[in-house]
Design a protein around this motif. Structure first.
Motif, PDB file in Angstrom:
ATOM      1  N   GLN A 216      37.979  44.904  45.790  1.00  0.00           N
ATOM      2  CA  GLN A 216      36.915  45.365  45.165  1.00  0.00           C
ATOM      3  C   GLN A 216      37.295  46.044  43.986  1.00  0.00           C
ATOM      4  N   GLU A 219      38.698  43.762  41.665  1.00  0.00           N
ATOM      5  CA  GLU A 219      37.542  43.067  40.717  1.00  0.00           C
ATOM      6  C   GLU A 219      37.005  44.134  39.678  1.00  0.00           C
ATOM      7  N   VAL A 220      36.624  45.244  40.085  1.00  0.00           N
ATOM      8  CA  VAL A 220      36.164  46.139  39.241  1.00  0.00           C
ATOM      9  C   VAL A 220      37.166  46.434  38.033  1.00  0.00           C
ATOM     10  N   ARG A 221      38.553  46.448  38.415  1.00  0.00           N
ATOM     11  CA  ARG A 221      39.461  46.536  37.226  1.00  0.00           C
ATOM     12  C   ARG A 221      39.401  45.429  36.188  1.00  0.00           C
ATOM     13  N   ILE A 223      36.795  43.661  35.743  1.00  0.00           N
ATOM     14  CA  ILE A 223      35.534  43.887  34.960  1.00  0.00           C
ATOM     15  C   ILE A 223      35.445  44.839  33.957  1.00  0.00           C
ATOM     16  N   MET A 224      36.431  45.928  33.969  1.00  0.00           N
ATOM     17  CA  MET A 224      36.431  46.752  33.167  1.00  0.00           C
ATOM     18  C   MET A 224      37.363  46.065  32.016  1.00  0.00           C
TER      19      MET A 224
END
Length: 295
Positions: A216, A219-221, A223-224
């Motif tokens: 997760q 994935e957030v990285r 997205i960022m």
């Protein structure tokens, strides 16, 4: 975690200690040979539409057993599973333990659950290590867990059980050996193994949760990073639009200035023509009047 000590063979359920062990209520509540199954039409419909049950991504069952070859006999030394584990997963693990041990890995799937078994053979039979996990769990990690069981628990089984086994015992010798062996020793072996199995299951599922969190985070990285690229692209696009707007403003000012000049020229021409026409009209009127007066 629930556990069950003692398993069955072709002659009934029992452990190496010789004391009969009753199966759990979930297994005893159904007659042998009659198991709850989904209707064939429902299974066929699910298969045709590609529907797979959501079994999660955790290890839900693990067990250690001893399997003899002559005569055929399987004893469940220790097993561990969560009380909320589906019955189909527990039954799959027990059936996997009772299956004839192959030379290498054994792998079975049932209703989205998967079971792997590692048999470690010796002259009298083999030690078997089983775990059941959901479809989302990595099979290689499950095999690594079973191998870890074999490395940690194998010496205990060898020291407690193999010392009293004959290389090729007959049925009577097996019964005599089971009856003579100290049941307390077997229970002690089970009590030692049970917390180890529970700990390894908790560690495996905890590692899976950590891996999920790491995924997760990744994935957030991602997205960022994509957001940063989009912001930079947007800033570049806005800069381009601003440059074009400034250029358009410059052209508009030039056009306004030229339009003003043209308007001034047009008005000045109108004034000039007005003065000329007015002078001509005045002269054309004043001249006859002057001639008349002079006469």
């Amino acid at each position: 975690m629930a556990s069950f000590f003692g398993s069955g063979s072709s002659g009934g359920r029992r452990s190496f200690g010789g004391a009969a062990q009753e199966p759990p209520a979930s297994a005893a509540s159904q007659p042998q040979g009659k198991k709850s199954k989904k209707p064939a039409s429902a299974k066929l419909s699910n298969w045709l539409h590609g529907v797979r049950p959501d079994t999660g991504n955790h290890v839900v069952y693990a067990s250690v057993g001893r399997q003899r070859t002559k005569p055929s006999h399987t004893a469940m030394i220790s097993e561990s599973f969560d009380p909320h584990t589906p019955e189909v997963a527990v039954e799959l693990g027990r059936k996997m333990m009772a299956r004839r041990p192959p030379p290498g890995w054994d792998d079975v799937n049932c209703e989205g659950w998967r079971a792997v078994k590692l048999p470690v053979h010796d002259l009298a039979g083999c030690n078997s290590y089983v775990c059941v996990f959901g479809a989302g769990f990595d099979p290689k990690r499950a095999q690594a867990i079973v191998e870890r069981f074999a490395l940690m628990l194998g010496p205990m089984v060898d020291g407690q059980l193999l010392d009293g086994e004959a290389p090729h015992p007959g049925a009577a010798e097996v019964v005599a050996a089971d009856a003579a062996r100290d049941q307390e020793q077997m229970l002690e072996l089970h009590r030692v193994m049970e917390p180890i199995i529970e700990r390894e299951l908790a560690h495996a599922n905890g590692s899976q949760k950590i891996e999920e969190v790491q995924n997760q985070i990744s994935e957030v990285r991602t997205i960022m990073m994509r957001n940063v690229e989009m912001i930079l692209d947007r800033e570049e696009a806005l800069k381009t639009i601003e440059d074009k707007a400034n250029e358009l403003r410059t052209h508009a000012n030039v056009f306004r200035r030229k339009a003003r000049q043209l308007r001034r020229w047009h008005l000045m021409n109108q004034v000039k023509w007005g003065v000329a026409v007015g002078t001509l009209v005045t002269a054309s009127i004043a001249l006859p009047i002057a001639l008349i007066v002079a006469a």
